[in-house]
Write a protein that holds these residues in place. Structure first.
Motif, mmCIF file in Angstrom:
data_model
loop_
_atom_site.group_PDB
_atom_site.id
_atom_site.type_symbol
_atom_site.label_atom_id
_atom_site.label_comp_id
_atom_site.label_asym_id
_atom_site.label_seq_id
_atom_site.Cartn_x
_atom_site.Cartn_y
_atom_site.Cartn_z
ATOM 1 N N MET A 180 0.820 -1.210 0.000
ATOM 2 C CA MET A 180 0.000 0.000 0.000
ATOM 3 C C MET A 180 0.854 1.261 0.000
ATOM 4 N N LEU A 181 2.147 1.098 0.179
ATOM 5 C CA LEU A 181 3.049 2.244 0.202
ATOM 6 C C LEU A 181 3.713 2.498 -1.148
ATOM 7 N N LEU A 182 3.887 1.448 -1.931
ATOM 8 C CA LEU A 182 4.683 1.552 -3.156
ATOM 9 C C LEU A 182 4.114 2.551 -4.159
ATOM 10 N N LYS A 183 2.803 2.641 -4.257
ATOM 11 C CA LYS A 183 2.188 3.499 -5.267
ATOM 12 C C LYS A 183 1.421 4.685 -4.672
ATOM 13 N N SER A 281 17.836 -1.454 -11.360
ATOM 14 C CA SER A 281 16.758 -2.061 -12.156
ATOM 15 C C SER A 281 15.923 -3.037 -11.338
ATOM 16 N N ASN A 282 16.453 -3.547 -10.243
ATOM 17 C CA ASN A 282 15.691 -4.470 -9.416
ATOM 18 C C ASN A 282 14.487 -3.808 -8.757
ATOM 19 N N VAL A 283 14.491 -2.477 -8.704
ATOM 20 C CA VAL A 283 13.349 -1.766 -8.129
ATOM 21 C C VAL A 283 12.077 -2.097 -8.890
ATOM 22 N N TYR A 284 12.191 -2.271 -10.212
ATOM 23 C CA TYR A 284 11.008 -2.535 -11.028
ATOM 24 C C TYR A 284 10.373 -3.883 -10.702
ATOM 25 N N LEU A 285 11.125 -4.788 -10.118
ATOM 26 C CA LEU A 285 10.560 -6.100 -9.774
ATOM 27 C C LEU A 285 9.422 -5.970 -8.772
ATOM 28 N N PRO A 289 3.746 -7.200 -9.000
ATOM 29 C CA PRO A 289 2.481 -7.637 -8.399
ATOM 30 C C PRO A 289 1.378 -6.586 -8.462
ATOM 31 N N LEU A 290 1.744 -5.347 -8.808
ATOM 32 C CA LEU A 290 0.763 -4.264 -8.910
ATOM 33 C C LEU A 290 0.321 -4.051 -10.350
ATOM 34 N N ASN A 291 0.546 -5.073 -11.191
ATOM 35 C CA ASN A 291 0.112 -5.085 -12.596
ATOM 36 C C ASN A 291 0.913 -4.128 -13.469
ATOM 37 N N SER A 292 2.170 -3.883 -13.109
ATOM 38 C CA SER A 292 3.070 -3.075 -13.931
ATOM 39 C C SER A 292 4.121 -3.985 -14.559
ATOM 40 N N SER A 293 4.267 -3.890 -15.869
ATOM 41 C CA SER A 293 5.221 -4.741 -16.577
ATOM 42 C C SER A 293 6.644 -4.253 -16.353
ATOM 43 N N LEU A 294 7.590 -5.142 -16.543
ATOM 44 C CA LEU A 294 8.995 -4.792 -16.441
ATOM 45 C C LEU A 294 9.397 -3.972 -17.670
ATOM 46 N N PRO A 295 9.927 -2.759 -17.480
ATOM 47 C CA PRO A 295 10.315 -1.947 -18.646
ATOM 48 C C PRO A 295 11.340 -2.675 -19.516
ATOM 49 N N ALA A 296 11.282 -2.431 -20.804
ATOM 50 C CA ALA A 296 12.187 -3.119 -21.735
ATOM 51 C C ALA A 296 13.643 -2.778 -21.459
ATOM 52 N N SER A 297 13.897 -1.596 -20.920
ATOM 53 C CA SER A 297 15.273 -1.177 -20.658
ATOM 54 C C SER A 297 15.806 -1.690 -19.317
ATOM 55 N N ALA A 298 14.948 -2.271 -18.503
ATOM 56 C CA ALA A 298 15.370 -2.728 -17.173
ATOM 57 C C ALA A 298 16.187 -4.012 -17.288
ATOM 58 N N LEU A 299 17.318 -4.033 -16.585
ATOM 59 C CA LEU A 299 18.194 -5.214 -16.572
ATOM 60 C C LEU A 299 18.460 -5.609 -15.119
ATOM 61 N N PRO A 300 17.556 -6.365 -14.502
ATOM 62 C CA PRO A 300 17.771 -6.772 -13.104
ATOM 63 C C PRO A 300 19.056 -7.573 -12.950
ATOM 64 N N ALA A 301 19.654 -7.451 -11.770
ATOM 65 C CA ALA A 301 20.908 -8.158 -11.507
ATOM 66 C C ALA A 301 20.672 -9.663 -11.508
ATOM 67 N N CYS A 302 21.634 -10.399 -12.018
ATOM 68 C CA CYS A 302 21.536 -11.863 -12.047
ATOM 69 C C CYS A 302 22.080 -12.411 -10.731
ATOM 70 N N ASP A 303 21.339 -12.164 -9.670
ATOM 71 C CA ASP A 303 21.833 -12.532 -8.345
ATOM 72 C C ASP A 303 20.766 -13.258 -7.541
ATOM 73 N N ALA A 325 -0.016 -12.805 -12.058
ATOM 74 C CA ALA A 325 -0.220 -13.792 -13.121
ATOM 75 C C ALA A 325 -0.217 -13.144 -14.500
ATOM 76 N N ASN A 326 -0.469 -11.841 -14.565
ATOM 77 C CA ASN A 326 -0.466 -11.128 -15.845
ATOM 78 C C ASN A 326 0.930 -10.659 -16.248
ATOM 79 N N THR A 327 1.811 -10.432 -15.286
ATOM 80 C CA THR A 327 3.098 -9.785 -15.568
ATOM 81 C C THR A 327 4.299 -10.713 -15.407
#
Length: 381
Positions: A180-183, A281-285, A289-303, A325-327
């Motif tokens: 409830m805080l994220l958005k 970029s991990n912030v976008y992860l 769950p709030l129905n926002s897709s991962l931006p095409a430019s986002a490169l989350p760390a492989c960790d 389930a949508n994203t």
């Protein structure tokens, strides 16, 4: 004239007519409607009755099942919305509707956030820098100036009252949902600038009982959609109401992702994502769950944090009514493009059985209709 005796009919013939005569008389009486037998029925008549009954049942069943299957999904509206330029502001525990000028005056009256600069150079080497820690209460949901434009004859009063009610509810405050805080919290974005304060926020959120709070917030989400509360604004996709609903429905998976810690550093993965530029970029992860897709430019760390966060999301996506389930699949494919084809699973798990489309009020109707259908089939056999 006398008739010879040998030509007279026998006495039994006079008293008991012939069988052919009786049959002819009986048939005449039947044609006059005097007897119990009925006219012959066409062999096709019964089949037409059967077909008519079956068609009638099917025609009454289809609209009901269609309505049930569509229940629970957001309904779109073509109604144009009028823009209300007034601003709902959360002040002293209550929402207040203000004009832009009133809001500016309120901001000028409020004291600035106090900060303290702590010099840690004496305790560290010469390369150490100073750390700024913000003081004050923890962030709260919906404390920013959002254009609410609430609907209803009471000017959105019932919806505002409901929002104020759950914000003041001790159970809600005890759950302190990160979702409830994220958005919907401007103070939360301010807290993310401080390593200490954002850590305090996550620690406070992770103290809650996940199971109890999940049930509580799922129930609260259903109350939010009620016509007595914010139902009209939910149908019109009001920004505040939709954000509240998404936050309530995504609590469980964001609790798991937000409370996840890196075993090597003991740091919360969320805190690392929002304070470390190398994993920005991990912030976008946490928006998935709030129905926002991962931006095409986002490169989350492989960790570890990326891998384990996606495992939490994949498990949650078994409930197909959840936004994750949508994203999930698109995000997983994008991560695997960067980290390798098998870094995370790109498939949704088997869907959980769900009766979300059938309410308790509709279930008896379906049962009665099914029993009626079985009875009619037994009758027409």
């Amino acid at each position: 004239m006398m008739v010879p005796a040998d030509r007279l009919p026998a006495s039994e013939d006079i008293m008991f007519p012939s069988n052919s005569f009786v049959r002819q008389a009986g048939q005449q009486s039947l044609r006059r409607g005097c007897g119990p037998p009925y006219p012959a029925v066409s062999p096709y008549h019964k089949h037409w009755i059967q077909m008519a009954v079956i068609i009638l049942i099917i025609s009454s069943w289809i609209p009901l099942t269609a309505a049930i299957s569509l229940e629970g999904s957001p309904r779109s509206t073509e109604t144009a919305l009028l823009i209300d330029t007034r601003i709902p502001v959360f002040v002293n525990g209550y929402w207040q509707i203000m004009s832009a000028e009133e809001h500016r005056q309120l901001v000028r009256r409020q004291p600035a956030t106090q900060t303290f600069t702590i010099d840690v150079s004496a305790a560290t080497d010469a390369s150490a820098t100073t750390s700024t820690v913000a003081t004050g209460p923890l962030p709260t949901p919906f404390d920013g100036a959002l254009a609410a434009n609430f609907s209803g004859d009471d000017g959105g009063g019932s919806c505002l009252n409901f929002i104020n009610g759950f914000l003041e509810d001790p159970t809600f405050q005890q759950c302190y949902p990160l979702s409830m805080l994220l958005k919907g919290s401007s103070s939360f974005f301010q807290a993310m600038r401080s390593l200490v304060q954002i850590t305090q926020v996550i620690e406070r959120s992770c103290e809650a009982n996940k199971s109890n709070c999940t049930d509580y917030l799922n129930d609260l989400a259903e109350q939010l959609k009620s016509d007595d509360n914010c139902g009209e604004d939910y149908e019109k996709q009001n920004q505040v109401v939709i954000q509240a609903y998404k936050g309530m429905r995504s609590y469980e998976e964001l609790f798991g992702a937000g409370c996840l810690q890196n075993p090597d550093t003991s740091a919360y993965c969320f805190v690392t994502a929002v304070t470390n530029l190398t994993t920005s970029s991990n912030v976008y992860l946490y928006n998935l769950p709030l129905n926002s897709s991962l931006p095409a430019s986002a490169l989350p760390a492989c960790d570890y944090c990326t891998s384990e966060t996606m495992k939490i999301y994949q498990s949650a996506s078994a409930d197909r009514t959840k936004y994750i389930a949508n994203t999930y699949v698109q995000a997983a494919d994008q991560i695997n493009t960067e980290c390798g084809p098998n870094f995370v699973s790109a498939a949704l798990p088997e869907a959980l059985p769900s009766n979300a489309g059938i309410s308790t009020a509709q279930a008896p109707s379906l049962l009665m209709l099914s029993l009626l259908f079985m009875t009619v089939l037994h009758w027409i056999r």
